[in-house]
Design a protein around this motif. Structure first.
Motif, PDB file in Angstrom:
ATOM      1  N   GLU A  87       0.819  -1.213   0.000  1.00 15.49           N
ATOM      2  CA  GLU A  87       0.000   0.000   0.000  1.00 15.49           C
ATOM      3  C   GLU A  87       0.859   1.271   0.000  1.00 15.49           C
ATOM      4  N   GLY A  88       2.160   1.122  -0.132  1.00 17.89           N
ATOM      5  CA  GLY A  88       3.033   2.279  -0.284  1.00 17.89           C
ATOM      6  C   GLY A  88       3.683   2.798   0.980  1.00 17.89           C
ATOM      7  N   PHE A  89       3.511   2.104   2.088  1.00 20.64           N
ATOM      8  CA  PHE A  89       4.138   2.511   3.340  1.00 20.64           C
ATOM      9  C   PHE A  89       5.592   2.051   3.374  1.00 20.64           C
ATOM     10  N   GLY A  90       6.445   2.883   3.925  1.00 17.31           N
ATOM     11  CA  GLY A  90       7.781   2.447   4.280  1.00 17.31           C
ATOM     12  C   GLY A  90       7.697   1.844   5.672  1.00 17.31           C
ATOM     13  N   VAL A  91       8.356   0.713   5.895  1.00 21.35           N
ATOM     14  CA  VAL A  91       8.227   0.013   7.177  1.00 21.35           C
ATOM     15  C   VAL A  91       9.609  -0.208   7.789  1.00 21.35           C
ATOM     16  N   VAL A  92       9.710   0.101   9.083  1.00 20.49           N
ATOM     17  CA  VAL A  92      10.928  -0.136   9.855  1.00 20.49           C
ATOM     18  C   VAL A  92      10.558  -1.053  11.009  1.00 20.49           C
ATOM     19  N   LYS A  93      11.390  -2.079  11.230  1.00 20.72           N
ATOM     20  CA  LYS A  93      11.160  -2.999  12.346  1.00 20.72           C
ATOM     21  C   LYS A  93      11.862  -2.487  13.602  1.00 20.72           C
ATOM     22  N   SER A  94      11.291  -2.786  14.758  1.00 18.01           N
ATOM     23  CA  SER A  94      11.862  -2.431  16.067  1.00 18.01           C
ATOM     24  C   SER A  94      12.318  -0.978  16.102  1.00 18.01           C
ATOM     25  N   ALA A  95      11.363  -0.079  16.057  1.00 18.00           N
ATOM     26  CA  ALA A  95      11.647   1.354  16.000  1.00 18.00           C
ATOM     27  C   ALA A  95      10.996   2.073  17.181  1.00 18.00           C
ATOM     28  N   VAL A  96      11.228   3.368  17.247  1.00 17.12           N
ATOM     29  CA  VAL A  96      10.597   4.210  18.258  1.00 17.12           C
ATOM     30  C   VAL A  96       9.831   5.300  17.530  1.00 17.12           C
ATOM     31  N   MET A  97       8.549   5.418  17.848  1.00 21.16           N
ATOM     32  CA  MET A  97       7.718   6.455  17.235  1.00 21.16           C
ATOM     33  C   MET A  97       8.080   7.814  17.798  1.00 21.16           C
ATOM     34  N   ALA A  98       7.912   8.833  16.954  1.00 25.73           N
ATOM     35  CA  ALA A  98       8.105  10.214  17.410  1.00 25.73           C
ATOM     36  C   ALA A  98       7.165  10.474  18.582  1.00 25.73           C
ATOM     37  N   PRO A  99       7.589  11.308  19.500  1.00 27.59           N
ATOM     38  CA  PRO A  99       6.772  11.555  20.692  1.00 27.59           C
ATOM     39  C   PRO A  99       5.392  12.117  20.370  1.00 27.59           C
ATOM     40  N   PHE A 100       4.400  11.590  21.056  1.00 34.09           N
ATOM     41  CA  PHE A 100       3.060  12.160  21.119  1.00 34.09           C
ATOM     42  C   PHE A 100       2.523  11.793  22.484  1.00 34.09           C
ATOM     43  N   PRO A 132       5.409   8.498   2.210  1.00 34.06           N
ATOM     44  CA  PRO A 132       6.332   9.529   1.749  1.00 34.06           C
ATOM     45  C   PRO A 132       5.728  10.934   1.723  1.00 34.06           C
ATOM     46  N   ASP A 133       4.407  11.052   1.877  1.00 32.15           N
ATOM     47  CA  ASP A 133       3.762  12.367   1.806  1.00 32.15           C
ATOM     48  C   ASP A 133       3.813  13.150   3.115  1.00 32.15           C
ATOM     49  N   GLY A 134       4.506  12.630   4.113  1.00 33.69           N
ATOM     50  CA  GLY A 134       4.650  13.357   5.366  1.00 33.69           C
ATOM     51  C   GLY A 134       3.531  13.156   6.370  1.00 33.69           C
ATOM     52  N   SER A 135       2.633  12.225   6.120  1.00 39.18           N
ATOM     53  CA  SER A 135       1.573  11.955   7.087  1.00 39.18           C
ATOM     54  C   SER A 135       2.183  11.354   8.349  1.00 39.18           C
ATOM     55  N   PRO A 136       1.472  11.413   9.468  1.00 42.38           N
ATOM     56  CA  PRO A 136       2.018  10.893  10.725  1.00 42.38           C
ATOM     57  C   PRO A 136       2.326   9.393  10.628  1.00 42.38           C
ATOM     58  N   SER A 137       3.367   8.986  11.321  1.00 42.36           N
ATOM     59  CA  SER A 137       3.724   7.564  11.356  1.00 42.36           C
ATOM     60  C   SER A 137       2.708   6.781  12.167  1.00 42.36           C
ATOM     61  N   ILE A 138       2.611   5.497  11.839  1.00 42.36           N
ATOM     62  CA  ILE A 138       1.729   4.582  12.555  1.00 42.36           C
ATOM     63  C   ILE A 138       2.577   3.413  13.020  1.00 42.36           C
ATOM     64  N   GLY A 139       2.400   3.011  14.267  1.00 44.02           N
ATOM     65  CA  GLY A 139       3.162   1.895  14.799  1.00 44.02           C
ATOM     66  C   GLY A 139       2.271   0.719  15.126  1.00 44.02           C
ATOM     67  N   LEU A 173      -3.738  11.597  12.952  1.00 44.75           N
ATOM     68  CA  LEU A 173      -4.056  10.641  11.886  1.00 44.75           C
ATOM     69  C   LEU A 173      -5.416  10.934  11.266  1.00 44.75           C
ATOM     70  N   ALA A 174      -6.369  11.367  12.093  1.00 45.84           N
ATOM     71  CA  ALA A 174      -7.729  11.635  11.605  1.00 45.84           C
ATOM     72  C   ALA A 174      -7.759  12.782  10.602  1.00 45.84           C
ATOM     73  N   ARG A 175      -6.789  13.656  10.656  1.00 50.40           N
ATOM     74  CA  ARG A 175      -6.752  14.803   9.737  1.00 50.40           C
ATOM     75  C   ARG A 175      -6.172  14.466   8.372  1.00 50.40           C
ATOM     76  N   GLY A 194      -7.484  10.315   3.115  1.00 52.33           N
ATOM     77  CA  GLY A 194      -7.190   9.072   2.421  1.00 52.33           C
ATOM     78  C   GLY A 194      -6.528   8.001   3.260  1.00 52.33           C
ATOM     79  N   LEU A 195      -6.108   8.336   4.466  1.00 51.67           N
ATOM     80  CA  LEU A 195      -5.402   7.356   5.294  1.00 51.67           C
ATOM     81  C   LEU A 195      -6.329   6.225   5.720  1.00 51.67           C
ATOM     82  N   GLU A 196      -7.567   6.551   6.058  1.00 53.06           N
ATOM     83  CA  GLU A 196      -8.518   5.517   6.477  1.00 53.06           C
ATOM     84  C   GLU A 196      -8.726   4.492   5.366  1.00 53.06           C
ATOM     85  N   ALA A 197      -8.906   4.951   4.147  1.00 50.45           N
ATOM     86  CA  ALA A 197      -9.095   4.036   3.022  1.00 50.45           C
ATOM     87  C   ALA A 197      -7.846   3.186   2.803  1.00 50.45           C
ATOM     88  N   ARG A 198      -6.684   3.795   2.970  1.00 47.74           N
ATOM     89  CA  ARG A 198      -5.436   3.042   2.812  1.00 47.74           C
ATOM     90  C   ARG A 198      -5.316   1.948   3.863  1.00 47.74           C
TER      91      ARG A 198
END
Length: 116
Positions: free
Chosen positions: A24-37, A51-58, A76-78, A81-85
């Protein structure tokens, strides 16, 4: 012949989830740390980003074997197209799991995939 119209999408296989995310076009990294939220960083088993700069999902593998999504839901809600993806990721994951489960039936099993 059995017809399966509803495929389960409880994620339990990180390899299949990773493949579905890549498709679906996501870049995936294993065993990572998400940016703080929410005031803290979050270690995850899989970290997916677009690649479009949307928030990361873990995704985190729980002790029960189920992989749970982690993310800043407000941000993420903002994203348009992310929900459909993510729905397509769920369908691809279910399809990959179903195709892999066919292996246990040997060469006598058949599967038909119909588009609706």
């Amino acid at each position: 012949m059995s017809h399966l119209s509803i495929l389960p999408t409880a994620y339990t296989r990180a390899d299949l989830l990773e493949a579905a995310l890549h498709h679906e076009g996501f870049g995936v990294v294993k065993s990572a740390v998400m940016a703080p939220f929410n005031g803290k960083s979050h270690p995850v088993d899989l970290l997916a980003s677009l690649p479009d700069g949307s928030p990361s999902i873990g995704w985190v593998l729980g002790s029960d074997g189920v992989i749970t999504m982690v993310g800043d839901l407000q941000r993420l809600a903002r994203h348009q197209g992310l929900e459909a993806r993510l729905q397509r990721v769920a369908r691809r994951y279910a399809l990959l799991a179903a195709l892999e489960s066919m292996d246990c039936f040997g060469s006598t099993a058949t599967m038909t995939i119909e588009s609706f």
